[in-house]
Design an enzyme around this catalytic site. Structure first.
Site, PDB file in Angstrom:
ATOM      1  N   ASN A  93       0.841  -1.206   0.000  1.00  0.00           N
ATOM      2  CA  ASN A  93       0.000   0.000   0.000  1.00  0.00           C
ATOM      3  C   ASN A  93       0.877   1.257   0.000  1.00  0.00           C
ATOM      4  O   ASN A  93       2.093   1.178   0.233  1.00  0.00           O
ATOM      5  CB  ASN A  93      -1.028  -0.027   1.143  1.00  0.00           C
ATOM      6  CG  ASN A  93      -0.383   0.040   2.517  1.00  0.00           C
ATOM      7  OD1 ASN A  93       0.506   0.853   2.758  1.00  0.00           O
ATOM      8  ND2 ASN A  93      -0.829  -0.821   3.426  1.00  0.00           N
ATOM      9  N   ARG A 146      14.864   3.589   0.174  1.00  0.00           N
ATOM     10  CA  ARG A 146      15.577   2.916  -0.924  1.00  0.00           C
ATOM     11  C   ARG A 146      15.762   3.776  -2.161  1.00  0.00           C
ATOM     12  O   ARG A 146      16.627   3.461  -2.981  1.00  0.00           O
ATOM     13  CB  ARG A 146      14.849   1.619  -1.316  1.00  0.00           C
ATOM     14  CG  ARG A 146      14.674   0.633  -0.164  1.00  0.00           C
ATOM     15  CD  ARG A 146      15.989   0.146   0.411  1.00  0.00           C
ATOM     16  NE  ARG A 146      15.771  -0.907   1.405  1.00  0.00           N
ATOM     17  CZ  ARG A 146      16.746  -1.569   2.030  1.00  0.00           C
ATOM     18  NH1 ARG A 146      17.995  -1.283   1.788  1.00  0.00           N
ATOM     19  NH2 ARG A 146      16.466  -2.501   2.917  1.00  0.00           N
TER      20      ARG A 146
END
Ligand SMILES: Cc1cc2nc3c(=O)[nH]c(=O)nc-3n(C[C@H](O)[C@H](O)[C@H](O)COP(=O)(O)OP(=O)(O)OC[C@H]3O[C@@H](n4cnc5c(N)ncnc54)[C@H](O)[C@@H]3O)c2cc1C
Length: 230
Positions: A180, A191
């Site tokens: 989600n 990241r």
């Protein structure tokens, strides 16, 4: 949104593609407005303000009523980092059941890097071109030898689940990841960041392009909020 165009190739054998999604800025607005038993059918300016407010004050749950299903091909070392993100669902190709292919990641010349400094403050810098070329060659030779061993073990009748142990972390694998927007923002914040390993960052970059395309107002608020997930 035409999701069939959200398909990105990267490295020699990798990709990120959006296999499916149930995601919109409006879902965030309505998930929050249900507190007041209100529902709206279209986005408006008040809805945009509400999303900004929710992001800023870290009311995170309205960002959970959506999902993105990514289909990914990446080297095992990238997937290993990716799967540390527990809030989401993974299914991956099994080396117990399929014979693995000789698809290995070799960094391109500018990505062959050295590491200097201390943990937490490493600097990664390019290696000289001729050394980088030599390292690519070393990796290629090693991968080929490892794959030959893999085939030899299979030919000797060793089970796939054991034979694969001789293959490197650079071997490509394929997975689905369903997540989600709240958890995706946490992933992107960690990241798609200069601190993250270069290779996973390339994948995260494309996940972010897809997120931005489907939930542009949420993405903008995430940016304005310093890329902190709510
Ligand atoms: C640059 C970088 C370096 C890293 N280095 C290492 C390393 O050296 N060694 C290592 O082991 N890992 C390392 N990691 C992985 C890192 O520790 C996390 O496992 C990974 O980034 C997943 O983050 P997350 O827990 O926020 O995500 P998710 O697991 O998706 O969780 C999302 C959020 O849910 C909440 N949550 C989930 N599970 C729990 C729980 N059990 N308890 C309380 N709250 C929870 C937290 O708020 C969390 O932020 C590194 C990650 C990065 C980005």
């Amino acid at each position: 949104m035409d999701i069939t165009n959200l398909d990105y190739k990267l490295f020699e054998h990798g990709f990120v593609r959006l296999d499916g999604a149930m995601a919109s800025d409006l879902s965030v607005v309505n998930s929050a407005r249900v507190s007041f038993d209100k529902y709206q059918y279209t986005m408006d300016e008040n809805g945009s303000y509400l999303i900004k407010f929710l992001m800023k004050h870290r009311h995170g749950t309205p960002f959970e009523h959506n999902s993105f299903r990514f289909h990914v091909s990446a080297p095992i070392f990238v997937v290993r980092e990716w799967q540390r993100h527990r809030i989401g669902s993974f299914n991956e190709m099994s080396g117990r059941y399929v014979e693995l292919q000789p698809n290995f990641y070799i960094p391109d010349l500018p990505s062959v890097r050295k590491q200097e400094g201390r943990p937490g403050a490493y600097q990664f810098t390019r290696m000289p071109r001729e050394i980088a070329g030599f390292i690519q060659e070393k990796m290629r030779n090693h991968y080929e030898a490892a794959f030959d061993s893999y085939l030899e073990l299979l030919a000797a009748g060793v089970a796939k689940e054991l034979a694969r142990l001789v293959l490197p972390l650079a071997t490509f694998t394929t997975m689905f990841w369903t997540v989600n927007a709240r958890s995706l923002m946490n992933f992107l914040s960690l990241r798609n960041s200069p601190e993250a390993m270069y290779e996973i960052r390339q994948y995260a970059k494309y996940c972010e392009i897809i997120f931005r395309a489907l939930m542009p107002i949420t993405w903008r608020s995430f940016m304005d909020n310093g890329r902190v997930a709510p």
